[in-house]
Design a protein around this motif. Structure first.
Motif, PDB file in Angstrom:
ATOM      1  N   SER A 172       0.848  -1.191   0.000  1.00  0.00           N
ATOM      2  CA  SER A 172       0.000   0.000   0.000  1.00  0.00           C
ATOM      3  C   SER A 172       0.882   1.238   0.000  1.00  0.00           C
ATOM      4  CB  SER A 172      -0.866   0.010   1.262  1.00  0.00           C
ATOM      5  OG  SER A 172      -1.612   1.211   1.320  1.00  0.00           O
ATOM      6  N   ARG A 211      -0.502   3.849   1.401  1.00  0.00           N
ATOM      7  CA  ARG A 211      -1.021   4.563   2.569  1.00  0.00           C
ATOM      8  C   ARG A 211      -0.006   4.506   3.699  1.00  0.00           C
ATOM      9  NH1 ARG A 211      -5.955   1.302   3.984  1.00  0.00           N
ATOM     10  NH2 ARG A 211      -5.138  -0.241   2.524  1.00  0.00           N
ATOM     11  N   CYS A 212       0.127   5.597   4.434  1.00  0.00           N
ATOM     12  CA  CYS A 212       1.077   5.646   5.554  1.00  0.00           C
ATOM     13  C   CYS A 212       0.729   6.834   6.437  1.00  0.00           C
ATOM     14  CB  CYS A 212       2.504   5.790   5.035  1.00  0.00           C
ATOM     15  SG  CYS A 212       3.753   5.782   6.351  1.00  0.00           S
ATOM     16  N   GLU A 247       2.962   2.000   4.326  1.00  0.00           N
ATOM     17  CA  GLU A 247       2.996   1.277   5.584  1.00  0.00           C
ATOM     18  C   GLU A 247       2.252  -0.058   5.391  1.00  0.00           C
ATOM     19  OE1 GLU A 247       4.584   1.381   8.481  1.00  0.00           O
ATOM     20  OE2 GLU A 247       3.490  -0.486   8.710  1.00  0.00           O
ATOM     21  N   VAL A 266      -1.055  -1.306   7.265  1.00  0.00           N
ATOM     22  CA  VAL A 266      -2.418  -0.799   7.034  1.00  0.00           C
ATOM     23  C   VAL A 266      -3.286  -1.881   6.395  1.00  0.00           C
ATOM     24  CG1 VAL A 266      -1.687   1.629   6.745  1.00  0.00           C
ATOM     25  CG2 VAL A 266      -2.060   0.197   4.717  1.00  0.00           C
ATOM     26  N   ARG A 267      -2.642  -2.877   5.788  1.00  0.00           N
ATOM     27  CA  ARG A 267      -3.398  -3.964   5.154  1.00  0.00           C
ATOM     28  C   ARG A 267      -3.851  -4.958   6.217  1.00  0.00           C
ATOM     29  NH1 ARG A 267      -3.962  -4.437  -0.814  1.00  0.00           N
ATOM     30  NH2 ARG A 267      -4.257  -6.644  -0.283  1.00  0.00           N
ATOM     31  N   LYS A 268      -5.158  -5.193   6.260  1.00  0.00           N
ATOM     32  CA  LYS A 268      -5.703  -6.111   7.264  1.00  0.00           C
ATOM     33  C   LYS A 268      -5.373  -7.564   6.931  1.00  0.00           C
ATOM     34  CE  LYS A 268      -9.018  -3.146   9.346  1.00  0.00           C
ATOM     35  NZ  LYS A 268      -8.834  -1.947   8.490  1.00  0.00           N
ATOM     36  N   LEU A 302       1.631   1.542  13.778  1.00  0.00           N
ATOM     37  CA  LEU A 302       0.303   0.935  13.854  1.00  0.00           C
ATOM     38  C   LEU A 302       0.328  -0.440  14.524  1.00  0.00           C
ATOM     39  CD1 LEU A 302      -0.951   1.793  10.232  1.00  0.00           C
ATOM     40  CD2 LEU A 302      -1.357   3.082  12.328  1.00  0.00           C
TER      41      LEU A 302
END
Lengths: 379, 113
Positions: A16, A18-19, A65, A68-70, A94
Protein backbone atom coordinates in the motif's frame (compact mmCIF):
# COMPACT_ATOMS: atom_id res chain seq x y z
CA UNK A 1 16.82 -11.28 -25.25
CA UNK A 2 17.66 -14.89 -26.03
CA UNK A 3 19.92 -15.56 -23.06
CA UNK A 4 18.42 -17.62 -20.30
CA UNK A 5 17.51 -15.09 -17.61
CA UNK A 6 18.51 -16.07 -14.07
CA UNK A 7 15.50 -15.89 -11.75
CA UNK A 8 15.35 -13.06 -9.18
CA UNK A 9 16.30 -13.55 -5.53
CA UNK A 10 13.71 -11.48 -3.74
CA UNK A 11 10.34 -9.83 -4.12
CA UNK A 12 9.64 -6.37 -2.76
CA UNK A 13 5.91 -6.30 -2.13
CA UNK A 14 4.68 -2.74 -1.70
CA UNK A 15 1.29 -3.55 -0.27
CA UNK A 16 0.00 0.00 0.00
CA UNK A 17 1.08 3.59 -0.45
CA UNK A 18 -1.02 4.56 2.57
CA UNK A 19 1.08 5.65 5.55
CA UNK A 20 0.45 7.78 8.63
CA UNK A 21 3.93 9.28 8.24
CA UNK A 22 4.75 11.95 5.67
CA UNK A 23 8.54 11.66 5.40
CA UNK A 24 9.75 14.10 2.76
CA UNK A 25 12.35 11.57 1.50
CA UNK A 26 9.85 8.78 0.87
CA UNK A 27 10.89 6.41 -1.91
CA UNK A 28 7.31 6.06 -3.15
CA UNK A 29 6.46 7.80 -6.42
CA UNK A 30 5.14 11.37 -6.37
CA UNK A 31 1.85 10.09 -7.70
CA UNK A 32 0.68 7.85 -4.85
CA UNK A 33 -1.78 5.03 -5.45
CA UNK A 34 -5.17 5.40 -3.76
CA UNK A 35 -6.47 2.59 -1.53
CA UNK A 36 -9.13 1.69 -4.11
CA UNK A 37 -6.44 0.73 -6.65
CA UNK A 38 -4.68 -1.75 -4.34
CA UNK A 39 -4.42 -5.43 -5.29
CA UNK A 40 -6.83 -7.73 -3.49
CA UNK A 41 -5.74 -10.54 -1.18
CA UNK A 42 -6.39 -13.26 -3.74
CA UNK A 43 -4.05 -11.68 -6.27
CA UNK A 44 -1.26 -11.23 -3.70
CA UNK A 45 -1.61 -14.90 -2.68
CA UNK A 46 -1.23 -15.95 -6.31
CA UNK A 47 1.80 -13.67 -6.72
CA UNK A 48 3.45 -15.29 -3.68
CA UNK A 49 2.84 -18.74 -5.21
CA UNK A 50 4.45 -17.60 -8.44
CA UNK A 51 7.44 -16.08 -6.65
CA UNK A 52 8.12 -19.32 -4.77
CA UNK A 53 7.73 -21.40 -7.93
CA UNK A 54 10.33 -19.21 -9.66
CA UNK A 55 12.79 -20.08 -6.89
CA UNK A 56 12.75 -16.69 -5.20
CA UNK A 57 14.01 -16.82 -1.63
CA UNK A 58 12.62 -13.81 0.17
CA UNK A 59 9.67 -11.48 0.29
CA UNK A 60 9.88 -8.03 1.84
CA UNK A 61 6.50 -6.61 2.83
CA UNK A 62 6.79 -2.88 2.47
CA UNK A 63 4.80 0.18 1.46
CA UNK A 64 3.84 2.86 2.29
CA UNK A 65 3.00 1.28 5.58
CA UNK A 66 2.33 -2.46 5.01
CA UNK A 67 0.51 -2.89 8.32
CA UNK A 68 -2.42 -0.80 7.03
CA UNK A 69 -3.40 -3.96 5.15
CA UNK A 70 -5.70 -6.11 7.26
CA UNK A 71 -4.66 -9.17 5.26
CA UNK A 72 -0.97 -8.88 6.21
CA UNK A 73 -1.33 -11.90 8.52
CA UNK A 74 -2.76 -13.97 5.69
CA UNK A 75 0.04 -12.95 3.34
CA UNK A 76 2.77 -13.72 5.90
CA UNK A 77 1.20 -17.10 6.63
CA UNK A 78 0.96 -17.97 2.95
CA UNK A 79 4.46 -16.78 2.09
CA UNK A 80 5.85 -18.94 4.89
CA UNK A 81 3.82 -21.92 3.71
CA UNK A 82 5.23 -21.71 0.19
CA UNK A 83 8.79 -21.40 1.53
CA UNK A 84 9.53 -17.69 1.25
CA UNK A 85 11.53 -15.95 3.96
CA UNK A 86 9.39 -13.05 5.18
CA UNK A 87 10.58 -9.62 6.25
CA UNK A 88 8.43 -6.70 7.39
CA UNK A 89 9.60 -3.15 6.66
CA UNK A 90 7.50 -0.85 8.81
CA UNK A 91 7.27 2.49 10.57
CA UNK A 92 5.91 0.51 13.51
CA UNK A 93 3.36 3.12 14.54
CA UNK A 94 0.30 0.93 13.85
CA UNK A 95 1.63 -2.23 15.54
CA UNK A 96 0.89 -3.64 18.96
CA UNK A 97 2.03 -6.71 20.86
CA UNK A 98 -0.92 -8.91 19.90
CA UNK A 99 -0.48 -8.29 16.19
CA UNK A 100 3.29 -8.71 16.32
CA UNK A 101 2.95 -12.02 18.16
CA UNK A 102 0.39 -13.23 15.65
CA UNK A 103 2.69 -12.32 12.75
CA UNK A 104 5.63 -14.04 14.45
CA UNK A 105 3.59 -17.18 15.08
CA UNK A 106 2.51 -17.21 11.43
CA UNK A 107 6.15 -17.28 10.32
CA UNK A 108 7.41 -13.70 10.12
CA UNK A 109 11.22 -13.92 10.32
CA UNK A 110 12.40 -10.37 10.75
CA UNK A 111 11.27 -6.77 11.32
CA UNK A 112 12.81 -3.51 10.17
CA UNK A 113 11.63 -0.40 12.00
CA UNK A 114 12.38 3.01 10.53
CA UNK A 115 13.56 5.91 12.68
CA UNK A 116 13.69 9.52 11.55
CA UNK A 117 16.12 10.69 14.25
CA UNK A 118 17.18 9.87 17.80
CA UNK A 119 15.86 13.19 19.07
CA UNK A 120 12.10 12.82 19.55
CA UNK A 121 11.13 16.34 18.58
CA UNK A 122 13.23 16.36 15.43
CA UNK A 123 12.15 12.82 14.48
CA UNK A 124 8.47 13.76 14.69
CA UNK A 125 9.09 16.96 12.74
CA UNK A 126 10.80 15.05 9.90
CA UNK A 127 8.08 12.37 9.81
CA UNK A 128 5.29 14.93 9.99
CA UNK A 129 3.80 12.62 12.61
CA UNK A 130 4.15 12.15 16.36
CA UNK A 131 5.42 8.59 16.34
CA UNK A 132 8.97 8.37 17.68
CA UNK A 133 8.00 7.16 21.15
CA UNK A 134 5.73 4.49 19.70
CA UNK A 135 8.51 3.33 17.38
CA UNK A 136 10.84 2.78 20.33
CA UNK A 137 8.10 0.84 22.09
CA UNK A 138 7.45 -1.37 19.03
CA UNK A 139 11.17 -2.00 18.47
CA UNK A 140 11.39 -3.25 22.06
CA UNK A 141 8.35 -5.46 21.51
CA UNK A 142 9.98 -7.01 18.45
CA UNK A 143 12.93 -8.10 20.61
CA UNK A 144 10.71 -9.05 23.53
CA UNK A 145 8.94 -11.67 21.43
CA UNK A 146 12.27 -12.90 20.08
CA UNK A 147 12.25 -11.61 16.51
CA UNK A 148 15.45 -10.14 15.07
CA UNK A 149 15.36 -6.37 14.56
CA UNK A 150 16.95 -4.01 12.08
CA UNK A 151 16.93 -0.29 12.82
CA UNK A 152 16.49 1.65 9.59
CA UNK A 153 18.11 5.05 10.05
CA UNK A 154 17.67 7.40 7.13
CA UNK A 155 20.26 10.12 7.52
CA UNK A 156 20.73 13.55 5.96
CA UNK A 157 21.93 17.05 6.86
CA UNK A 158 19.19 17.50 9.48
CA UNK A 159 20.14 14.44 11.58
CA UNK A 160 23.52 13.23 10.33
CA UNK A 161 25.35 14.49 13.41
CA UNK A 162 23.26 12.04 15.47
CA UNK A 163 24.77 8.95 13.83
CA UNK A 164 26.69 8.04 17.04
CA UNK A 165 23.35 8.25 18.91
CA UNK A 166 21.68 6.04 16.28
CA UNK A 167 24.38 3.41 16.83
CA UNK A 168 23.95 3.62 20.58
CA UNK A 169 20.17 3.38 20.24
CA UNK A 170 20.45 0.27 18.05
CA UNK A 171 22.70 -1.44 20.61
CA UNK A 172 20.39 -0.39 23.45
CA UNK A 173 17.37 -1.80 21.56
CA UNK A 174 19.31 -5.06 21.08
CA UNK A 175 18.97 -4.77 17.30
CA UNK A 176 21.18 -7.13 15.40
CA UNK A 177 21.54 -4.81 12.48
CA UNK A 178 21.34 -1.12 11.58
CA UNK A 179 21.02 0.39 8.14
CA UNK A 180 22.51 3.85 8.05
CA UNK A 181 21.22 4.94 4.70
CA UNK A 182 21.83 8.40 3.40
CA UNK A 183 18.88 9.75 1.46
CA UNK A 184 18.96 8.88 -2.23
CA UNK A 185 17.46 11.45 -4.53
CA UNK A 186 14.40 10.26 -6.43
CA UNK A 187 10.74 11.17 -6.18
CA UNK A 188 9.96 12.99 -2.94
CA UNK A 189 13.60 13.11 -1.87
CA UNK A 190 14.57 14.73 -5.16
CA UNK A 191 11.97 17.42 -4.55
CA UNK A 192 13.48 17.98 -1.10
CA UNK A 193 17.12 17.47 -2.02
CA UNK A 194 18.36 20.84 -0.80
CA UNK A 195 16.76 20.16 2.59
CA UNK A 196 18.59 16.84 2.91
CA UNK A 197 21.97 16.80 1.24
CA UNK A 198 24.80 16.93 3.80
CA UNK A 199 28.06 18.77 3.32
CA UNK A 200 31.05 16.77 2.12
CA UNK A 201 32.68 17.34 5.52
CA UNK A 202 29.62 15.94 7.33
CA UNK A 203 29.76 12.89 5.09
CA UNK A 204 33.49 12.30 5.66
CA UNK A 205 33.05 12.65 9.42
CA UNK A 206 30.13 10.20 9.41
CA UNK A 207 31.98 7.64 7.30
CA UNK A 208 34.82 7.73 9.82
CA UNK A 209 32.41 7.23 12.72
CA UNK A 210 30.79 4.26 10.93
CA UNK A 211 34.15 2.64 10.12
CA UNK A 212 35.26 2.97 13.72
CA UNK A 213 31.93 1.57 14.99
CA UNK A 214 32.18 -1.41 12.63
CA UNK A 215 35.42 -2.43 14.39
CA UNK A 216 34.14 -1.68 17.87
CA UNK A 217 30.79 -3.43 17.40
CA UNK A 218 31.99 -6.41 15.36
CA UNK A 219 29.85 -9.42 16.23
CA UNK A 220 27.45 -7.20 18.22
CA UNK A 221 25.79 -5.03 15.59
CA UNK A 222 25.90 -5.44 11.82
CA UNK A 223 26.18 -2.00 10.22
CA UNK A 224 25.09 -1.39 6.64
CA UNK A 225 26.08 2.01 5.34
CA UNK A 226 24.97 3.79 2.20
CA UNK A 227 26.59 7.07 1.12
CA UNK A 228 24.83 9.69 -0.99
CA UNK A 229 25.61 9.08 -4.65
CA UNK A 230 26.35 12.70 -5.40
CA UNK A 231 29.59 12.47 -3.41
CA UNK A 232 30.56 9.00 -4.64
CA UNK A 233 33.43 8.15 -6.99
CA UNK A 234 31.73 5.20 -8.62
CA UNK A 235 28.00 4.57 -8.85
CA UNK A 236 26.25 2.16 -6.51
CA UNK A 237 25.30 -1.26 -7.86
CA UNK A 238 21.68 -0.25 -7.83
CA UNK A 239 19.40 -3.22 -7.01
CA UNK A 240 22.36 -5.50 -7.77
CA UNK A 241 21.89 -4.51 -11.42
CA UNK A 242 18.71 -3.64 -13.30
CA UNK A 243 16.47 -6.72 -13.58
CA UNK A 244 19.12 -9.04 -12.19
CA UNK A 245 18.21 -9.70 -8.55
CA UNK A 246 14.91 -8.16 -7.51
CA UNK A 247 11.47 -7.33 -8.62
CA UNK A 248 9.16 -4.84 -7.03
CA UNK A 249 5.37 -4.90 -7.16
CA UNK A 250 3.52 -1.63 -6.66
CA UNK A 251 0.27 -1.53 -4.64
CA UNK A 252 -1.72 -1.51 -7.88
CA UNK A 253 0.14 -4.51 -9.32
CA UNK A 254 2.71 -2.92 -11.61
CA UNK A 255 5.89 -4.99 -11.73
CA UNK A 256 8.98 -2.79 -11.55
CA UNK A 257 12.73 -3.45 -11.66
CA UNK A 258 13.09 -1.13 -8.65
CA UNK A 259 10.81 0.94 -6.43
CA UNK A 260 11.70 4.20 -8.18
CA UNK A 261 11.39 2.93 -11.76
CA UNK A 262 8.08 4.69 -12.33
CA UNK A 263 10.02 7.97 -12.25
CA UNK A 264 11.28 7.09 -15.75
CA UNK A 265 8.34 8.16 -17.93
CA UNK A 266 9.57 6.42 -21.10
CA UNK A 267 9.11 2.95 -19.56
CA UNK A 268 5.93 0.88 -19.74
CA UNK A 269 5.26 -1.61 -16.98
CA UNK A 270 3.33 -4.85 -17.07
CA UNK A 271 0.97 -5.84 -14.27
CA UNK A 272 0.38 -9.03 -12.30
CA UNK A 273 -3.28 -8.86 -13.38
CA UNK A 274 -2.25 -9.31 -17.03
CA UNK A 275 0.77 -11.61 -16.85
CA UNK A 276 2.58 -14.09 -14.61
CA UNK A 277 5.65 -12.93 -12.71
CA UNK A 278 7.75 -15.37 -14.70
CA UNK A 279 6.52 -13.94 -18.01
CA UNK A 280 7.15 -10.39 -16.84
CA UNK A 281 10.62 -11.18 -15.54
CA UNK A 282 11.63 -12.64 -18.88
CA UNK A 283 9.64 -10.57 -21.35
CA UNK A 284 8.76 -7.17 -19.90
CA UNK A 285 10.19 -4.44 -22.11
CA UNK A 286 10.97 -2.35 -19.03
CA UNK A 287 13.09 -5.15 -17.53
CA UNK A 288 14.90 -6.00 -20.75
CA UNK A 289 15.60 -2.38 -21.62
CA UNK A 290 18.55 -2.04 -19.19
CA UNK A 291 19.23 -5.67 -18.31
CA UNK A 292 22.81 -6.91 -18.71
CA UNK A 293 25.43 -4.83 -20.53
CA UNK A 294 24.16 -4.60 -24.13
CA UNK A 295 22.28 -1.34 -23.58
CA UNK A 296 25.31 0.45 -22.11
CA UNK A 297 26.77 3.60 -23.66
CA UNK A 298 30.48 4.37 -23.55
CA UNK A 299 32.46 4.56 -21.30
CA UNK A 300 30.36 1.96 -19.42
CA UNK A 301 30.47 -0.55 -22.26
CA UNK A 302 34.26 -0.89 -22.19
CA UNK A 303 34.61 -0.35 -18.43
CA UNK A 304 36.18 -3.20 -16.47
CA UNK A 305 33.60 -2.59 -13.71
CA UNK A 306 30.59 -3.00 -15.99
CA UNK A 307 29.64 -6.34 -14.42
CA UNK A 308 30.29 -5.03 -10.91
CA UNK A 309 28.19 -1.89 -10.83
CA UNK A 310 26.03 -2.73 -13.87
CA UNK A 311 25.99 0.89 -14.97
CA UNK A 312 24.79 2.30 -11.64
CA UNK A 313 21.33 3.73 -11.35
CA UNK A 314 18.98 4.32 -14.28
CA UNK A 315 16.54 6.39 -12.22
CA UNK A 316 19.34 8.70 -11.18
CA UNK A 317 20.59 9.04 -14.76
CA UNK A 318 17.06 10.06 -15.71
CA UNK A 319 16.51 12.35 -12.71
CA UNK A 320 19.64 14.36 -13.44
CA UNK A 321 19.85 14.29 -17.25
CA UNK A 322 16.43 13.36 -18.61
CA UNK A 323 17.95 10.30 -20.32
CA UNK A 324 17.70 7.01 -18.42
CA UNK A 325 20.10 5.34 -20.88
CA UNK A 326 23.05 7.59 -20.21
CA UNK A 327 25.97 7.15 -17.79
CA UNK A 328 25.03 7.61 -14.12
CA UNK A 329 26.38 11.06 -13.15
CA UNK A 330 27.46 9.55 -9.81
CA UNK A 331 30.34 7.91 -11.70
CA UNK A 332 33.56 9.88 -11.88
CA UNK A 333 33.83 8.90 -15.55
CA UNK A 334 30.66 10.87 -16.30
CA UNK A 335 31.23 14.30 -17.84
CA UNK A 336 28.60 15.51 -15.34
CA UNK A 337 30.32 14.09 -12.25
CA UNK A 338 32.00 17.36 -11.19
CA UNK A 339 28.81 19.33 -11.78
CA UNK A 340 26.83 16.84 -9.66
CA UNK A 341 29.36 17.07 -6.86
CA UNK A 342 29.26 20.86 -7.12
CA UNK A 343 25.48 20.91 -7.05
CA UNK A 344 25.48 18.91 -3.81
CA UNK A 345 28.12 21.18 -2.23
CA UNK A 346 26.20 24.30 -3.20
CA UNK A 347 22.85 23.08 -1.85
CA UNK A 348 24.43 21.79 1.35
CA UNK A 349 26.10 25.15 2.00
CA UNK A 350 22.86 27.12 1.69
CA UNK A 351 20.15 27.26 4.34
CA UNK A 352 17.85 24.22 4.25
CA UNK A 353 14.48 25.01 2.66
CA UNK A 354 11.14 23.95 4.17
CA UNK A 355 10.07 20.34 3.57
CA UNK A 356 7.52 19.37 0.98
CA UNK A 357 5.83 16.58 2.92
CA UNK A 358 4.79 13.36 1.23
CA UNK A 359 1.03 13.31 1.00
CA UNK A 360 -1.64 12.64 -1.57
CA UNK A 361 -2.50 15.91 -3.24
CA UNK A 362 0.87 17.56 -2.51
CA UNK A 363 2.79 18.90 -5.50
CA UNK A 364 3.02 15.84 -7.74
CA UNK A 365 4.90 17.38 -10.65
CA UNK A 366 8.36 15.90 -11.01
CA UNK A 367 11.28 18.33 -10.98
CA UNK A 368 12.88 18.89 -14.38
CA UNK A 369 16.29 17.20 -14.75
CA UNK A 370 18.91 19.83 -13.84
CA UNK A 371 21.39 18.71 -16.49
CA UNK A 372 18.85 18.04 -19.23
CA UNK A 373 20.12 18.43 -22.76
CA UNK A 374 17.89 19.33 -25.69
CA UNK A 375 18.30 15.84 -27.14
CA UNK A 376 15.28 13.56 -26.93
CA UNK A 377 15.64 10.67 -24.49
CA UNK A 378 16.72 7.51 -26.29
CA UNK A 379 13.79 5.25 -27.09
CA UNK B 1 24.82 -8.50 23.32
CA UNK B 2 28.46 -9.53 23.29
CA UNK B 3 30.58 -10.79 20.45
CA UNK B 4 30.33 -14.57 20.08
CA UNK B 5 33.65 -16.40 20.09
CA UNK B 6 33.47 -19.76 18.36
CA UNK B 7 35.47 -22.64 19.84
CA UNK B 8 35.15 -26.43 19.90
CA UNK B 9 33.08 -26.07 23.05
CA UNK B 10 30.53 -23.89 21.24
CA UNK B 11 27.17 -25.30 20.27
CA UNK B 12 26.57 -23.53 16.97
CA UNK B 13 22.98 -22.77 16.02
CA UNK B 14 21.09 -20.63 13.58
CA UNK B 15 19.39 -17.79 15.42
CA UNK B 16 15.76 -16.90 14.86
CA UNK B 17 15.51 -15.04 11.57
CA UNK B 18 18.28 -17.07 9.92
CA UNK B 19 17.30 -20.02 7.78
CA UNK B 20 19.60 -22.62 6.23
CA UNK B 21 17.40 -24.28 3.68
CA UNK B 22 17.24 -26.11 0.37
CA UNK B 23 15.53 -24.23 -2.42
CA UNK B 24 13.70 -26.86 -4.45
CA UNK B 25 13.09 -24.73 -7.52
CA UNK B 26 16.79 -23.91 -7.75
CA UNK B 27 18.14 -27.17 -6.29
CA UNK B 28 20.45 -25.12 -4.12
CA UNK B 29 21.31 -24.72 -0.42
CA UNK B 30 21.12 -21.14 0.86
CA UNK B 31 21.38 -19.23 4.12
CA UNK B 32 18.64 -16.62 4.38
CA UNK B 33 18.77 -13.68 6.75
CA UNK B 34 17.34 -10.17 6.79
CA UNK B 35 18.15 -8.68 3.35
CA UNK B 36 20.99 -11.16 3.06
CA UNK B 37 21.53 -14.33 1.16
CA UNK B 38 24.53 -16.63 1.23
CA UNK B 39 25.20 -19.39 -1.24
CA UNK B 40 27.52 -21.73 0.68
CA UNK B 41 29.84 -23.95 -1.38
CA UNK B 42 29.64 -27.75 -1.21
CA UNK B 43 32.07 -28.09 1.68
CA UNK B 44 30.34 -25.38 3.71
CA UNK B 45 26.99 -27.09 3.07
CA UNK B 46 28.33 -30.34 4.55
CA UNK B 47 29.46 -28.43 7.67
CA UNK B 48 26.20 -26.51 8.02
CA UNK B 49 24.08 -29.64 7.65
CA UNK B 50 25.60 -30.90 10.90
CA UNK B 51 24.62 -27.79 12.84
CA UNK B 52 21.48 -28.33 14.88
CA UNK B 53 21.86 -26.21 18.01
CA UNK B 54 22.47 -29.33 20.13
CA UNK B 55 25.81 -30.82 19.13
CA UNK B 56 29.09 -29.23 20.28
CA UNK B 57 31.40 -28.07 17.51
CA UNK B 58 34.10 -30.52 18.64
CA UNK B 59 31.78 -33.40 17.80
CA UNK B 60 30.89 -31.82 14.45
CA UNK B 61 34.61 -31.61 13.64
CA UNK B 62 35.10 -35.28 14.57
CA UNK B 63 32.35 -36.23 12.12
CA UNK B 64 33.79 -34.04 9.36
CA UNK B 65 37.29 -35.46 9.83
CA UNK B 66 35.87 -38.97 9.43
CA UNK B 67 33.69 -37.94 6.49
CA UNK B 68 36.46 -36.23 4.51
CA UNK B 69 39.25 -38.52 5.76
CA UNK B 70 41.34 -35.44 6.51
CA UNK B 71 43.60 -34.40 9.43
CA UNK B 72 41.40 -33.25 12.29
CA UNK B 73 43.46 -30.14 13.17
CA UNK B 74 43.27 -28.83 9.59
CA UNK B 75 39.50 -29.30 9.53
CA UNK B 76 39.15 -27.73 12.98
CA UNK B 77 41.03 -24.56 11.97
CA UNK B 78 38.99 -24.12 8.78
CA UNK B 79 35.64 -24.83 10.38
CA UNK B 80 36.18 -22.56 13.40
CA UNK B 81 37.29 -19.72 11.09
CA UNK B 82 34.30 -20.21 8.79
CA UNK B 83 31.80 -20.29 11.66
CA UNK B 84 33.42 -17.30 13.38
CA UNK B 85 32.95 -15.34 10.18
CA UNK B 86 29.28 -16.38 10.05
CA UNK B 87 28.83 -15.45 13.73
CA UNK B 88 30.36 -12.00 13.17
CA UNK B 89 27.84 -11.44 10.40
CA UNK B 90 24.98 -12.51 12.71
CA UNK B 91 24.25 -15.72 10.78
CA UNK B 92 25.17 -17.96 13.69
CA UNK B 93 25.00 -18.05 17.47
CA UNK B 94 26.38 -20.23 20.25
CA UNK B 95 23.43 -22.02 21.85
CA UNK B 96 25.62 -22.85 24.83
CA UNK B 97 26.01 -19.12 25.52
CA UNK B 98 22.88 -17.47 24.10
CA UNK B 99 19.21 -17.62 25.04
CA UNK B 100 18.18 -16.67 21.47
CA UNK B 101 18.78 -20.06 19.90
CA UNK B 102 16.20 -21.17 17.36
CA UNK B 103 15.30 -24.23 19.43
CA UNK B 104 14.66 -22.08 22.49
CA UNK B 105 12.63 -19.53 20.53
CA UNK B 106 10.53 -22.25 18.91
CA UNK B 107 9.73 -23.73 22.31
CA UNK B 108 8.64 -20.34 23.58
CA UNK B 109 6.39 -19.79 20.55
CA UNK B 110 5.04 -23.32 20.84
CA UNK B 111 4.22 -22.73 24.49
CA UNK B 112 2.07 -19.76 23.48
CA UNK B 113 0.13 -21.58 20.80
Amino acid sequence: MNLRVEPPLALLAELSHRCPLQCPYCSNPLELERAGKELDTKTWLRVLDEAAAMGMHQVHFSGGEPTVRKDLEQLVEHATKVGLYTNLITSGVLLDEVRLRTLADLGLEHVQVSFQDTDEHNADRIAGFKGHKKKLEVARLVRKIGLPLTVNAVVHRQNIDHVPDFLEMAVELDAERIEIAQVQYYGWALKNRAAFIPTYEQLKRTTKIVEEARQRLKGVLVIDYVVPDYYAKRPKTCMGGWARRFLNISPAGKVLPCHAAESIPTLQFDTVQEHSLQWIWENSAAFNKYRGTEWMPEPCRSCDRKELDWGGCRCQAYALTGDAGTIDPACELSPLHQATFGLAMKEAAAEAPEFIYRRIGADETPDAPVFATTREPAE
Amino acid sequence: MERIVISEASVPAFPRGVKFRFNNAKQQWVILAPERLLEPDETAVEVLKLIDGKVALGTVIDKLAAMFKAPRDVIATDVVAMLQDLADKAFLIDAAASPHAQGAAKTAAGGKA
